[in-house]
Design an enzyme around this catalytic site. Sequence first.
Site, PDB file in Angstrom:
ATOM      1  N   ASP A  75      33.961  58.458  72.528  1.00  0.00           N
ATOM      2  CA  ASP A  75      33.136  57.852  73.575  1.00  0.00           C
ATOM      3  C   ASP A  75      32.955  56.364  73.324  1.00  0.00           C
ATOM      4  O   ASP A  75      32.280  55.957  72.377  1.00  0.00           O
ATOM      5  CB  ASP A  75      31.768  58.550  73.615  1.00  0.00           C
ATOM      6  N   MET A 125      31.449  52.909  74.641  1.00  0.00           N
ATOM      7  CA  MET A 125      30.391  52.416  75.535  1.00  0.00           C
ATOM      8  C   MET A 125      30.132  50.930  75.278  1.00  0.00           C
ATOM      9  O   MET A 125      30.128  50.496  74.125  1.00  0.00           O
ATOM     10  CB  MET A 125      29.096  53.192  75.295  1.00  0.00           C
ATOM     11  N   HIS A 134      37.522  58.113  75.983  1.00  0.00           N
ATOM     12  CA  HIS A 134      36.713  58.065  77.200  1.00  0.00           C
ATOM     13  C   HIS A 134      36.066  56.686  77.290  1.00  0.00           C
ATOM     14  O   HIS A 134      35.114  56.397  76.561  1.00  0.00           O
ATOM     15  CB  HIS A 134      35.656  59.188  77.112  1.00  0.00           C
ATOM     16  N   SER A 170      33.127  65.639  70.557  1.00  0.00           N
ATOM     17  CA  SER A 170      32.884  64.208  70.776  1.00  0.00           C
ATOM     18  C   SER A 170      32.289  63.597  69.515  1.00  0.00           C
ATOM     19  O   SER A 170      31.248  64.060  69.033  1.00  0.00           O
ATOM     20  CB  SER A 170      31.904  64.022  71.933  1.00  0.00           C
ATOM     21  N   MET A 175      33.758  54.200  78.769  1.00  0.00           N
ATOM     22  CA  MET A 175      32.596  53.982  79.640  1.00  0.00           C
ATOM     23  C   MET A 175      32.253  52.502  79.556  1.00  0.00           C
ATOM     24  O   MET A 175      31.232  52.095  78.997  1.00  0.00           O
ATOM     25  CB  MET A 175      31.425  54.865  79.160  1.00  0.00           C
ATOM     26  N   HIS A 193      37.426  63.700  71.041  1.00  0.00           N
ATOM     27  CA  HIS A 193      36.930  62.891  72.156  1.00  0.00           C
ATOM     28  C   HIS A 193      36.183  61.665  71.602  1.00  0.00           C
ATOM     29  O   HIS A 193      35.264  61.807  70.795  1.00  0.00           O
ATOM     30  CB  HIS A 193      35.995  63.771  72.992  1.00  0.00           C
ATOM     31  N   MET A 217      31.704  64.390  84.755  1.00  0.00           N
ATOM     32  CA  MET A 217      30.532  64.154  83.900  1.00  0.00           C
ATOM     33  C   MET A 217      29.406  65.077  84.339  1.00  0.00           C
ATOM     34  O   MET A 217      29.039  65.107  85.521  1.00  0.00           O
ATOM     35  CB  MET A 217      30.059  62.693  84.003  1.00  0.00           C
ATOM     36  N   ASP A 250      32.357  67.130  80.663  1.00  0.00           N
ATOM     37  CA  ASP A 250      31.772  66.340  79.575  1.00  0.00           C
ATOM     38  C   ASP A 250      30.271  66.156  79.755  1.00  0.00           C
ATOM     39  O   ASP A 250      29.829  65.503  80.699  1.00  0.00           O
ATOM     40  CB  ASP A 250      32.472  64.964  79.544  1.00  0.00           C
TER      41      ASP A 250
END
Length: 226
Positions: free
Chosen positions: A34, A36, A65, A7, A67, A32, A143, A179
């Site tokens: 992330d 956010m 991913h 990640s 979020m 990966h 998660m 994850d």
Amino acid sequence: MIKIAPSILSADFSKLGEEVKEAEKGGADLIHIDVMDGHFVPNITVGPIVTKAIAPLIKIPMDIHLMIENPQDYIKDFVKTIDIGRDISKDCVSVHVETSPHIHRVLKEIKNYGVMSGVALNPATPLETIKYLLDDIDLVVIMTVNPGFEGQSFIESMIPKIKRAKGLIGDKNIDILVDGGITAENAKKIADAGATILVAGSAVFNKRDSIENNIKKIREAVKIRV
Ligand code: DX5
Ligand code: ZN
């Protein structure tokens, strides 16, 4: 064989390109990303401008991913940044089941763009929420920390959830991506529970050892027979 997805959340962003390339060279199976938004999770990270910068640098698939709230408003933007002549059928966009009452529609939309679709579950979200989505996903993201930050501790009570996810999926071709809080110390039991892809941020990009060695340590730990 188990896949490892470093990640970038734990990478040194002042040299993100180099670190991502090093992860690929060091044996990473996916990268990966992330994303956010400061609303769905209490942190803000990166947007399509960063997937655009990374996509030309690597050949391995990208695992995005999301979020974020209202993920349906951004899927197209992200896919556009990676659809640059590479085979996007192996890239993945995951959305959280908690973000939409119409998650089925969102997953269909992801598939329509030609990438793999993933549905992510926060630790407290029951596994049953994916029961009627199994024909529409390529991976489920379990998660094992509360999303928002790297370097948190693995939540042990997620082991039975991973095992049950394996049972629920049966022989369907769906990956179980785990994850959060994964290290060389706990990777084996997570893989044994049924994970097929391990995301690791701090365990890979910490500066205690090289990115390549850190990936190797996780891979070796998974292989050890007990
Ligand atoms: C958590 C993120 C994870 C996390 C991984 O919000 O989705 O990808 O950053 O980092 P570690 O492996 O350090 O928990
Ligand atoms: Zn993640």
